[in-house]
Write a protein that holds these residues in place. Structure first.
Motif, PDB file in Angstrom:
ATOM      1  N   VAL A  35       0.856  -1.187   0.000  1.00 35.41           N
ATOM      2  CA  VAL A  35       0.000   0.000   0.000  1.00 35.41           C
ATOM      3  C   VAL A  35       0.896   1.243   0.000  1.00 35.41           C
ATOM      4  N   PRO A  36       0.327   2.422  -0.290  1.00 38.74           N
ATOM      5  CA  PRO A  36       1.169   3.624  -0.352  1.00 38.74           C
ATOM      6  C   PRO A  36       1.875   3.985   0.961  1.00 38.74           C
ATOM      7  N   GLY A  37       1.120   4.194   2.045  1.00 37.79           N
ATOM      8  CA  GLY A  37       1.734   4.680   3.278  1.00 37.79           C
ATOM      9  C   GLY A  37       1.209   3.990   4.516  1.00 37.79           C
ATOM     10  N   VAL A  38       1.749   4.399   5.677  1.00 37.85           N
ATOM     11  CA  VAL A  38       1.408   3.732   6.934  1.00 37.85           C
ATOM     12  C   VAL A  38      -0.069   3.839   7.300  1.00 37.85           C
ATOM     13  N   LYS A  39      -0.714   4.933   6.912  1.00 33.44           N
ATOM     14  CA  LYS A  39      -2.140   5.059   7.245  1.00 33.44           C
ATOM     15  C   LYS A  39      -3.010   4.097   6.441  1.00 33.44           C
ATOM     16  N   ASP A  40      -2.443   3.491   5.406  1.00 30.49           N
ATOM     17  CA  ASP A  40      -3.163   2.498   4.612  1.00 30.49           C
ATOM     18  C   ASP A  40      -3.011   1.084   5.188  1.00 30.49           C
ATOM     19  N   LEU A  41      -2.087   0.910   6.105  1.00 31.24           N
ATOM     20  CA  LEU A  41      -1.813  -0.415   6.657  1.00 31.24           C
ATOM     21  C   LEU A  41      -2.975  -1.024   7.456  1.00 31.24           C
ATOM     22  N   PRO A  42      -3.723  -0.244   8.254  1.00 34.01           N
ATOM     23  CA  PRO A  42      -4.789  -0.880   9.034  1.00 34.01           C
ATOM     24  C   PRO A  42      -5.844  -1.585   8.181  1.00 34.01           C
ATOM     25  N   VAL A  43      -6.357  -0.930   7.165  1.00 30.63           N
ATOM     26  CA  VAL A  43      -7.395  -1.579   6.354  1.00 30.63           C
ATOM     27  C   VAL A  43      -6.801  -2.721   5.534  1.00 30.63           C
TER      28      VAL A  43
ATOM     29  N   LYS B  81       4.577  15.917  11.348  1.00 35.66           N
ATOM     30  CA  LYS B  81       3.380  15.400  10.673  1.00 35.66           C
ATOM     31  C   LYS B  81       3.506  13.891  10.443  1.00 35.66           C
ATOM     32  N   ASP B  82       4.696  13.430  10.089  1.00 33.61           N
ATOM     33  CA  ASP B  82       4.934  12.001   9.866  1.00 33.61           C
ATOM     34  C   ASP B  82       4.723  11.213  11.157  1.00 33.61           C
ATOM     35  N   LYS B  83       5.179  11.776  12.262  1.00 42.44           N
ATOM     36  CA  LYS B  83       5.012  11.109  13.554  1.00 42.44           C
ATOM     37  C   LYS B  83       3.528  11.012  13.927  1.00 42.44           C
ATOM     38  N   MET B  84       2.772  12.060  13.608  1.00 40.95           N
ATOM     39  CA  MET B  84       1.335  12.039  13.865  1.00 40.95           C
ATOM     40  C   MET B  84       0.665  10.966  12.996  1.00 40.95           C
ATOM     41  N   CYS B  85       1.057  10.895  11.738  1.00 38.97           N
ATOM     42  CA  CYS B  85       0.498   9.874  10.844  1.00 38.97           C
ATOM     43  C   CYS B  85       0.838   8.471  11.348  1.00 38.97           C
ATOM     44  N   ALA B  86       2.056   8.276  11.839  1.00 36.78           N
ATOM     45  CA  ALA B  86       2.454   6.977  12.379  1.00 36.78           C
ATOM     46  C   ALA B  86       1.607   6.620  13.597  1.00 36.78           C
ATOM     47  N   HIS B  87       1.340   7.601  14.434  1.00 32.92           N
ATOM     48  CA  HIS B  87       0.491   7.360  15.604  1.00 32.92           C
ATOM     49  C   HIS B  87      -0.919   6.971  15.177  1.00 32.92           C
ATOM     50  N   GLU B  88      -1.460   7.680  14.198  1.00 32.27           N
ATOM     51  CA  GLU B  88      -2.797   7.356  13.700  1.00 32.27           C
ATOM     52  C   GLU B  88      -2.814   5.954  13.099  1.00 32.27           C
TER      53      GLU B  88
ATOM     54  N   SER C 279      -0.835   3.480  13.874  1.00 34.70           N
ATOM     55  CA  SER C 279      -0.712   2.549  14.990  1.00 34.70           C
ATOM     56  C   SER C 279      -2.051   2.339  15.684  1.00 34.70           C
ATOM     57  N   THR C 280      -2.769   3.425  15.901  1.00 35.08           N
ATOM     58  CA  THR C 280      -4.093   3.334  16.509  1.00 35.08           C
ATOM     59  C   THR C 280      -5.033   2.506  15.626  1.00 35.08           C
ATOM     60  N   GLY C 281      -4.951   2.721  14.318  1.00 36.00           N
ATOM     61  CA  GLY C 281      -5.760   1.938  13.386  1.00 36.00           C
ATOM     62  C   GLY C 281      -5.404   0.465  13.416  1.00 36.00           C
ATOM     63  N   LEU C 282      -4.131   0.149  13.531  1.00 41.55           N
ATOM     64  CA  LEU C 282      -3.714  -1.252  13.605  1.00 41.55           C
ATOM     65  C   LEU C 282      -4.241  -1.915  14.880  1.00 41.55           C
ATOM     66  N   ILE C 283      -4.223  -1.189  15.966  1.00 39.85           N
ATOM     67  CA  ILE C 283      -4.767  -1.725  17.223  1.00 39.85           C
ATOM     68  C   ILE C 283      -6.262  -1.994  17.067  1.00 39.85           C
TER      69      ILE C 283
ATOM     70  N   GLU D 104       3.005  -4.580  14.328  1.00 40.18           N
ATOM     71  CA  GLU D 104       3.423  -3.291  13.776  1.00 40.18           C
ATOM     72  C   GLU D 104       4.940  -3.252  13.747  1.00 40.18           C
ATOM     73  N   VAL D 105       5.481  -3.057  12.567  1.00 43.09           N
ATOM     74  CA  VAL D 105       6.934  -3.003  12.403  1.00 43.09           C
ATOM     75  C   VAL D 105       7.262  -1.691  11.705  1.00 43.09           C
ATOM     76  N   PHE D 106       7.445  -0.662  12.503  1.00 42.78           N
ATOM     77  CA  PHE D 106       7.755   0.662  11.976  1.00 42.78           C
ATOM     78  C   PHE D 106       9.217   0.995  12.265  1.00 42.78           C
TER      79      PHE D 106
END
Length: 153
Positions: A38-46, A71-78, A80-84, A96-98
């Motif tokens: 997928v493109p980025g980390v925010k796409d990983l949860p779905v 901003k990248d750190k905020m996206c990573a947190h989001e 991570s929350t989505g993965l949980i 989660e392997v970031f």
């Protein structure tokens, strides 16, 4: 046959999924790996949730490399929350392997960290699925993935 999902991003500067898949194949022969990009980390949860629900994966590795900016750190947190949330919705583990780009000062060390962390998390996955009692022996030992172990207190 156990199905394992490996989902990684195009944003990452190292192909962490390839390292994880190589490591998984070293330690487990009776597995089927379903690989997704997928493109980025925010796409990983779905993507991880789809691997579990649509591909019948028992466990998923979600690999990404967030950038160094706030901003990248905020996206990573989001992410991570989505993965949980995806774990709780599916009752399946998503590892989660970031690797954050600012974890190392130079590209050579960042590459080493990305590969080592992906491989060591793949080893954790194998333990979780095939040798869960191994974790009891490692409790409180200060284990780290990609970096030297901190050790017990």
């Amino acid at each position: 046959m156990l199905k394992i999902g490996v989902c990684e991003t195009t944003f990452a500067r190292f192909e962490m999924g390839a390292a994880a898949i190589d490591e998984l194949k070293k330690y487990a022969s009776d597995i089927k790996i379903i690989h997704s990009v997928v493109p980025g980390v925010k796409d990983l949860p779905v993507a991880s949730k789809k691997l579990i629900e649509e591909e019948d994966c028992e466990i998923v590795m979600a690999l990404g490399m967030p950038g160094p900016m706030e901003k990248d750190k905020m996206c990573a947190h989001e992410a991570s929350t989505g993965l949980i949330r995806a774990q709780l919705m599916t009752n399946k583990h998503i590892l989660e392997v970031f690797v954050h780009e600012d974890e190392e000062d130079n590209e050579k060390d960042l590459k080493i960290l990305a590969e080592t962390r992906a491989r060591e998390h793949a080893q954790n996955l194998i333990k979780m699925m095939f040798k869960p009692k191994q974790f009891s022996k490692e409790a409180g030992k200060g284990k780290r993935e990609g970096k030297p172990d901190a050790g017990p207190l």
